[in-house]
Scaffold this active site. Structure first.
Site, PDB file in Angstrom:
ATOM      1  N   MET A   1      -0.909   6.844  -5.352  1.00  0.00           N
ATOM      2  CA  MET A   1      -1.433   5.618  -5.999  1.00  0.00           C
ATOM      3  C   MET A   1      -0.284   5.151  -6.886  1.00  0.00           C
ATOM      4  SD  MET A   1      -4.655   6.396  -8.434  1.00  0.00           S
ATOM      5  CE  MET A   1      -4.541   7.782  -9.644  1.00  0.00           C
TER       6      MET A   1
ATOM      7  N   HIS B   1      -0.731   5.607   2.017  1.00  0.00           N
ATOM      8  CA  HIS B   1      -1.028   6.303   0.695  1.00  0.00           C
ATOM      9  C   HIS B   1      -2.587   6.544   0.265  1.00  0.00           C
ATOM     10  CE1 HIS B   1      -2.763   3.287  -2.477  1.00  0.00           C
ATOM     11  NE2 HIS B   1      -2.042   2.399  -1.387  1.00  0.00           N
ATOM     12  N   CYS B   2      -3.094   7.460  -0.583  1.00  0.00           N
ATOM     13  CA  CYS B   2      -4.384   7.442  -1.145  1.00  0.00           C
ATOM     14  C   CYS B   2      -4.011   7.767  -2.695  1.00  0.00           C
ATOM     15  CB  CYS B   2      -5.124   8.436  -0.483  1.00  0.00           C
ATOM     16  SG  CYS B   2      -4.430  10.031  -0.479  1.00  0.00           S
ATOM     17  N   ALA B   3      -5.040   8.290  -3.313  1.00  0.00           N
ATOM     18  CA  ALA B   3      -4.797   8.589  -4.779  1.00  0.00           C
ATOM     19  C   ALA B   3      -3.623   9.881  -4.921  1.00  0.00           C
ATOM     20  CB  ALA B   3      -6.226   9.188  -5.022  1.00  0.00           C
TER      21      ALA B   3
END
Length: 180
Positions: A39, A117-119
């Protein structure tokens, strides 16, 4: 010599995933023009501009600190959001095909560069990238993992690994049927 491919167990996959170099990068190019990140990079429009990112697939859409949207990126970046939880009980598999198709479509556009993406960039987003490699490049799960791990440390949660195994088994059966 025709050898039958067998999908590794979740425990074997976790053993393979746990090894190797653990990247501390916010983003890594894991396939030509396909970037896997967290992120921090997704929220940094200047860094995305420097990387010439034209598309963003957010695997943590609407979650804390992952507020990407069409409004956030503006007209210069095409946005696709998946509201996934990084929980072993979350069913990510319904998103495998649509996300794989989105990635494939983007990467077939000349000059396109995609951030998934993610976290943290190791579980949800990595699972979607693995599914893409399996669906559109016919890589077995193990080969997809090894391919991505050359560039970034990933560790999909156990539930996602089970779902990726099921996809691998399904794709292998389909492939086996078409070759016999």
């Amino acid at each position: 010599m025709d050898t039958e491919y067998e999908t590794p167990s979740v425990k074997d996959l976790e053993r393979i995933l746990y090894g190797g170099i653990r990247s501390g990068n916010h983003v890594d190019e894991v396939w030509p023009n396909l970037f896997l990140g967290d992120m921090s990079i997704a929220n940094d429009r200047y860094s995305l501009w420097k990387l010439r990112i034209s598309h963003v697939l957010n695997a943590a859409h609407g979650k804390a600190h992952c507020h990407g949207s069409h409004e956030f990126y503006g007209s210069s970046v095409e946005y696709y959001g998946v509201p996934a939880d990084d929980s072993p009980s979350f069913n990510l598999s319904p998103y495998f095909q649509p996300c794989a198709d989105f990635i494939h479509q983007v990467l077939n556009c000349p000059g396109a560069r995609l951030l998934v993406h993610c976290a943290v960039g190791v579980s949800r987003s990595a699972s979607l990238v693995l599914a893409y490699l399996m669906i559109h490049h016919q890589l077995p799960l193990l080969e997809a993992i090894i391919t991505v791990k050359q560039y970034r440390w990933i560790f999909p949660n156990r539930g996602f690994l089970r779902q990726l195994r099921a996809l691998d088994i399904k794709l292998n059966k389909t492939k086996h049927k078409t070759t016999t």
